[in-house]
Design an enzyme around this catalytic site. Structure first.
Site, short mmCIF file in Angstrom:
data_model
loop_
_atom_site.label_atom_id
_atom_site.label_comp_id
_atom_site.label_asym_id
_atom_site.label_seq_id
_atom_site.Cartn_x
_atom_site.Cartn_y
_atom_site.Cartn_z
N ASP A 31 -15.67 -17.06 -6.16
CA ASP A 31 -16.56 -17.17 -5.02
C ASP A 31 -16.81 -18.66 -4.72
O ASP A 31 -17.03 -19.45 -5.63
CB ASP A 31 -17.90 -16.46 -5.32
CG ASP A 31 -18.71 -16.21 -4.06
OD1 ASP A 31 -18.85 -15.05 -3.66
OD2 ASP A 31 -19.19 -17.21 -3.47
N ILE A 32 -16.79 -19.02 -3.45
CA ILE A 32 -16.92 -20.42 -3.07
C ILE A 32 -18.35 -20.93 -3.30
O ILE A 32 -18.56 -22.15 -3.43
CB ILE A 32 -16.51 -20.59 -1.58
CG1 ILE A 32 -16.04 -22.01 -1.29
CG2 ILE A 32 -17.61 -20.16 -0.63
CD1 ILE A 32 -15.34 -22.16 0.07
N ASN A 88 -21.99 -5.35 -1.87
CA ASN A 88 -23.00 -5.42 -0.82
C ASN A 88 -22.48 -4.57 0.34
O ASN A 88 -21.31 -4.67 0.70
CB ASN A 88 -23.21 -6.87 -0.37
CG ASN A 88 -23.88 -7.71 -1.46
OD1 ASN A 88 -24.70 -7.21 -2.21
ND2 ASN A 88 -23.52 -8.97 -1.55
N HIS A 101 -15.19 -6.06 -0.85
CA HIS A 101 -14.97 -6.90 -2.03
C HIS A 101 -16.00 -6.55 -3.09
O HIS A 101 -17.13 -6.20 -2.78
CB HIS A 101 -15.04 -8.40 -1.68
CG HIS A 101 -16.27 -8.79 -0.93
ND1 HIS A 101 -16.42 -8.58 0.42
CD2 HIS A 101 -17.43 -9.35 -1.36
CE1 HIS A 101 -17.61 -9.01 0.80
NE2 HIS A 101 -18.25 -9.47 -0.26
N HIS A 103 -18.03 -7.99 -6.29
CA HIS A 103 -18.45 -9.21 -6.99
C HIS A 103 -18.48 -8.94 -8.51
O HIS A 103 -19.01 -7.91 -8.94
CB HIS A 103 -19.88 -9.59 -6.60
CG HIS A 103 -20.07 -9.98 -5.16
ND1 HIS A 103 -20.21 -11.29 -4.76
CD2 HIS A 103 -20.14 -9.24 -4.02
CE1 HIS A 103 -20.39 -11.34 -3.44
NE2 HIS A 103 -20.35 -10.10 -2.97
#
Ligand code: 5GP
Ligand code: ZN
Length: 112
Positions: A31-32, A88, A101, A103
């Protein structure tokens, strides 16, 4: 591939995002904007907007997301200390990228 979808662009290899893992259906990258020492995203190459949009034919992808997440948690060294797996779903659920996606979030406390 959906037009103007960031995760379609990333998962198809059109950016310089480094994959920690890739197979025919899934990619994994960092994750950025990490919320924890370990924060990875497990992303199907197929464009699916969110959990709400899963179809019967996507069962294998969902199973694969979970199994790859398990392996990546192990690789990242958080298996025994523990971690969160999070989807989410839509805006109210905190989703901002509308391409499915999962996490993987963890690594806060080595003692668990
Ligand atoms: P969401 O809130 O939609 O579940 O999570 C989207 C996640 O994607 C966020 O945690 C955000 O930091 C991450 N993200 C957004 N843009 C990029 C990007 O260009 N590269 C990477 N590696 N992660 C991104
Ligand atoms: Zn997409």
């Amino acid at each position: 591939m959906e037009k103007d979808c960031l995760f379609c662009t990333i998962s198809s290899g059109h950016t310089n995002t480094q994959f920690l893992y890739e197979n025919e259906t899934i990619v994994v990258f960092k994750d950025i904007n990490p919320h924890a020492p370990v924060h990875l995203l497990v992303v199907p190459k197929k464009h699916i907007r969110s959990i709400n949009d899963l179809k019967d034919e996507d069962r294998e992808i969902v199973a694969e997301l979970t199994m790859v997440a398990k392996e990546m948690a192990k690789k990242a060294g958080v298996s025994s200390t523990g971690y969160k797996l999070l989807f989410n779903v839509e805006r109210g659920g905190g989703q901002v990228i509308f391409h499915l996606h999962l996490h993987i979030i963890g690594g806060w406390n080595k003692n668990g």
